[in-house]
Design an enzyme around this catalytic site. Structure first.
Site, PDB file in Angstrom:
ATOM      1  NE  ARG K  21      -2.565   2.387   3.559  1.00 49.43           N
ATOM      2  CZ  ARG K  21      -2.728   2.778   4.804  1.00 49.43           C
ATOM      3  NH1 ARG K  21      -2.259   2.037   5.802  1.00 49.43           N
ATOM      4  NH2 ARG K  21      -3.361   3.895   5.092  1.00 49.43           N
ATOM      5  CG  HIS K  83      -5.557  10.535  13.266  1.00 53.90           C
ATOM      6  ND1 HIS K  83      -4.414  11.031  13.859  1.00 53.90           N
ATOM      7  CD2 HIS K  83      -5.134   9.759  12.242  1.00 53.90           C
ATOM      8  CE1 HIS K  83      -3.353  10.579  13.193  1.00 53.90           C
ATOM      9  NE2 HIS K  83      -3.753   9.807  12.216  1.00 53.90           N
ATOM     10  CG  ASP K  90     -11.872   5.438  27.413  1.00 54.00           C
ATOM     11  OD1 ASP K  90     -11.150   6.399  27.692  1.00 54.00           O
ATOM     12  OD2 ASP K  90     -13.110   5.547  27.302  1.00 54.00           O
ATOM     13  CD  GLU K 101       0.523   8.534  19.152  1.00 54.73           C
ATOM     14  OE1 GLU K 101       0.451   9.098  20.279  1.00 54.73           O
ATOM     15  OE2 GLU K 101       0.067   9.041  18.129  1.00 54.73           O
ATOM     16  CG  LEU K 104       4.755   2.632   9.412  1.00 49.48           C
ATOM     17  CD1 LEU K 104       3.808   1.946   8.428  1.00 49.48           C
ATOM     18  CD2 LEU K 104       6.078   1.848   9.488  1.00 49.48           C
ATOM     19  CB  SER K 105       3.978   8.617   7.422  1.00 49.53           C
ATOM     20  OG  SER K 105       2.742   8.723   8.107  1.00 49.53           O
ATOM     21  NE  ARG K 110       0.069  10.640   5.544  1.00 50.81           N
ATOM     22  CZ  ARG K 110      -0.505   9.456   5.767  1.00 50.81           C
ATOM     23  NH1 ARG K 110      -0.152   8.752   6.847  1.00 50.81           N
ATOM     24  NH2 ARG K 110      -1.400   8.979   4.938  1.00 50.81           N
ATOM     25  NE  ARG K 114      -3.541  10.717   7.129  1.00 45.00           N
ATOM     26  CZ  ARG K 114      -4.287   9.617   6.922  1.00 45.00           C
ATOM     27  NH1 ARG K 114      -4.431   8.739   7.882  1.00 45.00           N
ATOM     28  NH2 ARG K 114      -4.875   9.401   5.765  1.00 45.00           N
TER      29      ARG K 114
END
Lengths: 151, 151, 151, 151, 151, 151, 151, 151, 151, 151, 151, 151
Positions: K21, K83, K90, K101, K104-105, K110, K114
């Site tokens: 992808r 997002h 929770d 957290e 990748l990008s 972006r 985001r």
């Protein structure tokens, strides 16, 4: 001949100082002068006009409750509470009588917080910017509305 | 006796349909009816009233430029352009004559985008919500302003 | 020797509970303690200090109207009404006397709705965060302003 | 007798021009005048007062770091950086000494971007609008805070 | 013949890299090239042009203070500080000389945070988007303003 | 020698009143004066300058379509439509010619709704605040852009 | 057996009209009916219930101060003041007793300005939308909270 | 074997206080400790690491300009300037070298104004919340990026 | 067999340039091509299709008034006026005929100001992003709506 | 005697952890405890209570669809989905049964994103802040609503 | 020697497509490649690494509940749910284990939606923009946090 | 003859209730009816149409992943997830096939939160407001797009 109508005029906070307070913004007529002229105009229009003023939000709520119960319509100048009072809005909704909102000055030419009105969307109409004349025009507009003229 | 005054009444887009268009919102009087009554009211008040309507923003700018140059004041109902036109605001500022903003309906009881007016802060006063009667009250308010009554 | 001045100190809602209410935020001095000290400080500064408190917005409007008419300046702590009252702002504007806004706590270190003040832009100056000392500093600042010191 | 305290007064950008720059907004006293008066006031209050000014944000950070390390409290007028500097906020947090924020003018009566302060929520208190007197009141407030008076 | 005028040109951060940095956005002329051309253009217009650059906000404040005191007007390209510096705004206000804001690129065609300028409302005029030519047009505009041409 | 260029200058609503309308904001030159000077300046720069004005948004769209098709670039002062017209933006995008946006006054020193421009991000550059001189600077900037000078 | 508790129920502006005012929104029970049922429910739950109503913000502040001092908890329906009163919030904080906020109608299904509550974040819990039953549920919830049931 | 790389690490304002300032937020390592570890880690990774710190925005711009010109990539912790400096963003864009943004603390768990970064969208990647370890991870990430590992 | 219907297609500003203007965004078909195809499609669907285009807001208002009076429904592509015109909205409301809004491009993939439509909430449906095919789909959708198919 | 009613109680994500998860916020009762008590309370009130929990939004949609079809009303605690799910709102609207929204904690005393509920305006009423007791009050409120008590 | 730790890595929606992808945004490594490398890296660091992926929000909630109960910390890449999901937040709060957290990008380079993360303020730290390397750095950071290194 | 195409139609949450749920908003056709008609329409257009529905966001992500891999384009009605799902947007981006967004109702005539779509800017086109007919128009539009008709 037109039906006899009863209209209550309710003035909000600081309007008791009218004529002395910031005359460049609010004019030189006192509240008593304005009330006298409205009663006189009412007489010409076959209408009884009762006037009242209060500085407190709760007192204005009570005035609108009691005068609203016994009159056919309301001419309201809630002054500062225009911009901050949900309680006065609720009192007007509760009594269920047609009301007109009037202001001596053009509130849109003043501070941004005066541009919002908690009454604006529940009144028949609004008149502002004509000094004491705003009340007279508001009264005439309310009478026209109540008598179904010019709709 | 009062001085003779000349007032121009300028109607904005779609008001040519008045009386046929959404009568529950705007009433049943046609624009010709309203103009006739304003001319008659003007005559009572020693005032010449001229009326004009246009659908185009540029045409309304031109009307305000030309009528503003030859009249003592303006009664304006810019309809939809109230909320979107800086050009009409600029035309009113350019001609430098006192103006009153009127609306048939109470714009604050309608869609949020109708709550803002590009004219509100530069007019003498505003009248709204009384149907065709709004024009008459606006005309009386403007005359009182021009003649210095009730300030 | 300095001119005799008359200053009114006006306290807003819930300040009658001072000394008992949330002492970690507001300190342990009662309102009577504060008033006593302000009167004493006034005496040192050749100034008559009158103090008043009310919980109601309309009562505060009335206090500002009457005390404003008879004093040279106002030290105001409108407490909660700082953030919500246009009526008190209008009363201060109406009496036309120099006013100073004081707060016991630093309102900017509290909830966001306490960061806005309807008085902030119309007062001479503001003092906050020094507990009961805020009043004393506010009074000194107002006196300096009225006597043209340190401008 | 009160303990000896050491207080640093730090002035931000353009305050070196004081007395010459926009006197209607900022008054006629020069920065040297103000510093002299603060030192004198300090002497009366058994306090050593050191004063410094800088136009650069980084220089002010350095001043707060070094003066903060050697003094008991800070009186800060960061001028324009009040509204834009997180670095100065971080310096004040880093040195961990009580600070008071002062302004010559009432920043809330000026442009909206001056209404926000990056220091407001981390200082003991704020004083503004009294011209050069703001510094003196701020110094007195800080001393009262440090000595636990009037809390 | 026109009066001799003295104009200071002040360049902000990173403009020292001009000609090497992002040439597709800022063009290939170096700052020295631009300064040379502005001096030459000044000579044609009977004007002494002095140029200075700094990367620091405080240094720019100092440059504007000193150059502003000895020149008749300012051509300012504060680069990144355009969008973040109240201190530079205050320096321009403090020196009280007419200023023109110029940008090499069209800041409105770039990131949203570049659309706001802390100088925009206090300068005589703005020129942007013409690369190094923006300076020349800004200088000509400032001279026309100072000499009352084309107002 | 430079190539012959053809530039169209398009003026928006109310600019036909120039010289008579609000001279303190817009200066005393009439639109005919400005056009005459632009044609003369064009001649010096080996450029044919054609000028046109309209009050209507649709008419301006049509002017930009037709003049854009036959000229090398556009100098645009859309006046009030700067802030409200997407149609004019689309016309400029459609004709695909370099355009420069000019304003007589500094729009950033006026009402907030004048701070936004629907053209700002699609024009080569912007010039504002120099009165009629803005047009001359805009024309020079556009010529420099078209001839690749000073990029 | 459960401890005896004392609970004060405080009703805000216009609730005195209950049963007559907008029955489709607020139901047909009068305030006296509601108070009677709450007292009866209190008796079943070994609890003394005292009820009070006021139209004024300052009067409600005073009621909360006095009732809060002598009761174990508060059931509050501040009606319109829910959305506008910081003074009532401060009174609840000052008395330091657990409070529950109740509304006859579902305020989130009404005008947007009714979606915000100045009490919401400082009460134990909230109940709304069940007509007069909201009070009964709020009272039960408060008793459970005070007696530590179901936490 | 991997190519030799040169990386510059640039620390922003107040980081010179590291180890002494707010250790609960920022940890106990001094800046010298961190630099030493980064140089050691660089040696393991066949990389020369140079470190620099400054409190001034202009000095940081200058450091990025000079170090950026002579190194292959940048590890940046602009501290407070992360949230306010367009000048540092522009310096990074101007030098055109890959950069990584690191923070000792997790800025998203702090004040809202720390959630925005003027560097975030122009750096290769971001690492935050791991104390001094954030720098080491950032350096490893930058080396992986420069050597094309793990893309 | 289906009833004969009459549909008016109204095109807004700059659509007269279709086929020449920004073909990558709007495709290569001219407006005449589109109109021809819509008339042909109408014939297949037992429908008379009339098409009109105008660049002016007032002209579009007039077109909608006159075509709306004589047709059963409207297919509208107000182009730029979609985002700015209340007058066109009012014209559609005034004629009271079902309308469909179509766009050649997907307005949500373009500038943010194109995401809002003053027609969106008063039309039957919307079709966008299929180039000239959007009109055909919009026409089919309107016919299905008018004939009660697929509801 | 009251009619037999069937009520479904639907619990959202993470409520399966109840009793173990953050007991200071959510209490010590497990979901099984709560369900048991609700069934028992239902029995007292002549009501069959069915309970279900799911962590997935789609599963909750399916539960509401199936339980809604076979029950007279819904007691919903969508937990985190309260603030993010339009799909659950649509499921409640689709099944068309009266629903009550309950929360263990007072969501208005927590993070701002928990202040908005996608259910708030479509439910009969809301109960929050009473721990497990919120469910019981919500069930009682729903039964009163369904049986027309206390409206 | 370091303690044995157990870390769970949880991947969100669409990450099962990794490597196929949008490789320009997300790189060419498949999820299996990444998981394999993380397990290997874990082995070097005396850590057991378990990996899981799901497309559903509810499934991710369940994974975090179960893996969180049996592991010492979590490395989370919730992808799109970062997002939009309060439920995942929770779940992380409920299991009470330190989490990191990773992305990748660089999500800040972006779309604006985001830029917000519902996890950002409750995780130990964040790593983004290094492709598959982000996971490895996140794992190292989490281990350092758990073992108290480099704080 | 046209090429054979394969199109997947994906329906979101609650659409399984179609025909029973709120028929005044969504019409009376069931989902099976719609799917049958789309398959039939596909057959006329030489296209294989496959249809699927799910209530879960994760299930829809999986459907789009698998159907997207094997079809030439997607007709998507994500219903409630239109407004809340980034995961579905990411799935559509990941499969890289042209998609069309359809809605039964006109979402712009409903609640404000339905005006935003997370798909709007990445689809070819949008069709809404025509009931079940929206799907048919969307399918025709997608086929025209894929076959390059009417661009």
């Amino acid at each position: 001949m037109t039906t006899l109508l009863k209209i209550a005029v309710v003035h909000g906070p600081n309007l008791n100082l009218l004529g002395t307070r910031e005359p460049s913004t609010y004019g030189r007529a006192t509240l008593a002068d304005i009330d006298r002229e409205l009663v006189a105009l009412g007489r010409q229009e076959n209408t009884e006009v009762a006037c009242a003023q209060a500085n407190g939000e709760g007192e204005l709520v009570a005035l609108i409750q009691s005068l609203g119960a016994t009159h056919d319509g309301l001419v309201l100048n809630p002054a500062a509470y225009t911009h901050t009072s949900v309680a006065i809005r609720d009192a007007v909704l509760a009594v269920g009588k047609p009301a007109v909102e009037v202001h001596l000055s053009n509130v849109h030419a003043r501070e941004p917080f005066r541009h919002h009105s908690f009454l604006a969307d529940i009144v028949v109409g609004r008149v502002m910017g004509f000094g004491a004349h705003s009340y007279r025009l508001g009264l005439l507009g309310l009478l026209a509305h109540l008598r179904g003229i010019g709709a």
